[in-house]
Design a protein around this motif. Sequence first.
Motif, PDB file in Angstrom:
ATOM      1  N   SER A 137       0.931  -1.173  -0.056  1.00  0.00           N
ATOM      2  CA  SER A 137      -0.088   0.036  -0.025  1.00  0.00           C
ATOM      3  C   SER A 137       0.962   1.169   0.081  1.00  0.00           C
ATOM      4  N   LEU A 138       2.144   1.124  -0.172  1.00  0.00           N
ATOM      5  CA  LEU A 138       3.014   2.389  -0.016  1.00  0.00           C
ATOM      6  C   LEU A 138       3.397   3.079  -1.352  1.00  0.00           C
ATOM      7  N   ALA A 139       2.311   3.943  -1.826  1.00  0.00           N
ATOM      8  CA  ALA A 139       2.294   4.740  -3.068  1.00  0.00           C
ATOM      9  C   ALA A 139       3.655   4.815  -3.375  1.00  0.00           C
ATOM     10  N   GLN A 140       4.495   5.575  -2.355  1.00  0.00           N
ATOM     11  CA  GLN A 140       5.684   6.257  -2.884  1.00  0.00           C
ATOM     12  C   GLN A 140       6.638   5.241  -3.581  1.00  0.00           C
ATOM     13  N   ALA A 141       6.644   3.958  -2.908  1.00  0.00           N
ATOM     14  CA  ALA A 141       7.399   2.874  -3.468  1.00  0.00           C
ATOM     15  C   ALA A 141       7.019   2.708  -4.913  1.00  0.00           C
ATOM     16  N   TYR A 142       5.817   2.750  -5.540  1.00  0.00           N
ATOM     17  CA  TYR A 142       5.233   2.497  -6.880  1.00  0.00           C
ATOM     18  C   TYR A 142       5.779   3.485  -7.360  1.00  0.00           C
ATOM     19  N   LYS A 143       5.790   4.804  -6.970  1.00  0.00           N
ATOM     20  CA  LYS A 143       6.052   6.004  -7.764  1.00  0.00           C
ATOM     21  C   LYS A 143       7.670   5.851  -8.025  1.00  0.00           C
ATOM     22  N   GLY A 144       8.291   5.659  -7.092  1.00  0.00           N
ATOM     23  CA  GLY A 144       9.750   5.449  -7.214  1.00  0.00           C
ATOM     24  C   GLY A 144      10.087   4.520  -8.207  1.00  0.00           C
ATOM     25  N   LYS A 145       9.657   3.318  -8.265  1.00  0.00           N
ATOM     26  CA  LYS A 145       9.823   2.206  -9.104  1.00  0.00           C
ATOM     27  C   LYS A 145       9.264   2.631 -10.526  1.00  0.00           C
ATOM     28  N   LYS A 190      13.532   6.129 -16.253  1.00  0.00           N
ATOM     29  CA  LYS A 190      15.117   6.336 -16.390  1.00  0.00           C
ATOM     30  C   LYS A 190      15.623   5.334 -17.098  1.00  0.00           C
ATOM     31  N   LEU A 191      15.240   4.115 -16.921  1.00  0.00           N
ATOM     32  CA  LEU A 191      15.886   3.071 -17.716  1.00  0.00           C
ATOM     33  C   LEU A 191      15.447   2.729 -18.888  1.00  0.00           C
ATOM     34  N   GLY A 192      14.318   3.509 -19.323  1.00  0.00           N
ATOM     35  CA  GLY A 192      13.801   3.341 -20.794  1.00  0.00           C
ATOM     36  C   GLY A 192      12.549   2.239 -20.680  1.00  0.00           C
ATOM     37  N   ASP A 193      12.123   1.663 -19.722  1.00  0.00           N
ATOM     38  CA  ASP A 193      11.078   0.960 -19.724  1.00  0.00           C
ATOM     39  C   ASP A 193       9.735   1.506 -19.405  1.00  0.00           C
ATOM     40  N   ILE A 194       9.182   2.210 -20.345  1.00  0.00           N
ATOM     41  CA  ILE A 194       8.255   3.282 -20.491  1.00  0.00           C
ATOM     42  C   ILE A 194       6.773   2.597 -19.965  1.00  0.00           C
ATOM     43  N   ASP A 195       6.648   1.518 -21.058  1.00  0.00           N
ATOM     44  CA  ASP A 195       5.253   0.644 -20.588  1.00  0.00           C
ATOM     45  C   ASP A 195       5.108   0.410 -19.213  1.00  0.00           C
ATOM     46  N   GLU A 196       6.347  -0.386 -18.588  1.00  0.00           N
ATOM     47  CA  GLU A 196       6.359  -0.919 -17.230  1.00  0.00           C
ATOM     48  C   GLU A 196       6.002   0.383 -16.417  1.00  0.00           C
ATOM     49  N   ALA A 197       6.608   1.606 -16.684  1.00  0.00           N
ATOM     50  CA  ALA A 197       6.611   2.600 -15.801  1.00  0.00           C
ATOM     51  C   ALA A 197       5.404   3.354 -15.555  1.00  0.00           C
ATOM     52  N   ILE A 198       4.294   3.378 -16.767  1.00  0.00           N
ATOM     53  CA  ILE A 198       3.107   3.606 -16.790  1.00  0.00           C
ATOM     54  C   ILE A 198       2.371   2.775 -16.038  1.00  0.00           C
ATOM     55  N   ALA A 199       2.472   1.514 -15.844  1.00  0.00           N
ATOM     56  CA  ALA A 199       1.808   0.609 -15.156  1.00  0.00           C
ATOM     57  C   ALA A 199       2.115   0.734 -13.599  1.00  0.00           C
TER      58      ALA A 199
END
Length: 157
Positions: free
Chosen positions: A105-113, A119-128
Amino acid sequence: DPHNLRIVIAKGKAHERLENFKAAYETFKSGLKQDVHNGELLFSVASNLCKLGRFEEALVQYDRAIENEPLNAHHRCDKAFTLLNLGRPQEALVNFTQSISLDPSLAQAYKGKADTLFKLGDIDEAIAFYDKALELNPDDIGVSFNKGSALCKNERY
């Protein structure tokens, strides 16, 4: 004396509220003389070192805090942000993932991930992961902005 330690913590938090991070750091650090294993003090020392831009030193303190409280997702999450600030995104990714495992339930961890994946270029995964962060905290403007940036980069707007 536990009473004195509570006073030290309260004084350190007051310095933080006044954005006097050097004084907060010194106050929390002085508390460690009374209890070197106090997770709250270790975390507070690390947090204020970050605010002072002393990321390598903060990392050592986060590791100590995690050693004393291994199931604390917040410690892991903040360590991950510190790793990100140090330009170590792969290590940050591992710590954000561990943080999410400890507290889904830690939203900040999802934001950070999500930020790290971006930054690593994995845009689709970042959006998820931005979507998951917004599901947990729909009013976070920063996450909405970052998701919008990811969508633009991915040309999905």
